[in-house]
Scaffold this active site. Structure first.
Site, short mmCIF file in Angstrom:
data_model
loop_
_atom_site.label_atom_id
_atom_site.label_comp_id
_atom_site.label_asym_id
_atom_site.label_seq_id
_atom_site.Cartn_x
_atom_site.Cartn_y
_atom_site.Cartn_z
N GLU A 57 -1.36 -5.75 -3.44
CA GLU A 57 -1.94 -5.74 -4.78
C GLU A 57 -1.65 -7.03 -5.53
OE1 GLU A 57 0.00 -3.40 -3.27
OE2 GLU A 57 -0.06 -1.53 -4.41
N CYS A 85 3.32 0.78 -6.02
CA CYS A 85 4.73 0.93 -6.35
C CYS A 85 4.95 0.56 -7.83
CB CYS A 85 5.55 0.01 -5.44
SG CYS A 85 5.37 -1.76 -5.85
#
Length: 162
Positions: A57, A85
């Site tokens: 990401e 996360c």
């Protein structure tokens, strides 16, 4: 609402995950889409770069910022094979990504509903969230990788014993 386009873009994220796996990285892939066009891609590179920040990401967000010439990724959708996360969820919030679509839940570190949901907290930006898109394929990619890793480690252990 999940669309056919969501599946197409998630398949692109899965392909990025496969690139990571081919490098010996955990197979997590991400793509960022604006106006139905992929503008950035990323895959996990933590082991290769020896850097905890090299998540799929983060790599895709970095690339999208360069493409768009700024840090605000409004009207963009992030597709990622594994639930983000805490670090990546924070980066998503801070980059103002409008929508996040992920495949497999991460029961150990996911911050889009599994362990916590940072997107539901009263931050200054809250992306729309879609989960479970091509979940089985995303989960199988991870499971296969870790099964192969365990097998490889066992074979190495057996060689040392002989």
């Amino acid at each position: 609402m999940v669309t056919q386009q969501d599946e197409i873009f998630m398949r692109a994220a899965i392909e990025e995950g496969k690139k990571a796996a081919a490098m010996g990285e955990v197979p997590i892939g991400a793509v960022i889409v604006k106006n139905n066009e992929i503008i950035a891609v990323g895959h996990n590179l933590r082991e290769t770069e020896k850097n905890a920040l090299c998540h799929a990401e983060i790599s895709a967000i970095n690339a999208a910022c360069r493409v768009l010439g700024g840090w605000r990724l409004e009207n963009c959708t992030l597709y990622v094979t594994l639930e983000p996360c805490p670090m990546c969820s924070g980066a998503i919030i801070n980059s103002r990504i409008s929508r996040v679509v992920y495949g497999a839940a991460d029961e150990k570190a996911g911050c889009c509903g599994s362990v916590a949901n940072l997107f539901a907290m009263p931050f200054n930006h809250r992306p729309v969230l879609e989960s479970g898109v091509l979940e089985q394929e995303c989960r199988e990619l991870l499971q296969e990788f870790f099964a192969q890793l365990r097998l490889k480690r066992q074979e190495e252990k057996n060689k040392k014993i002989k």
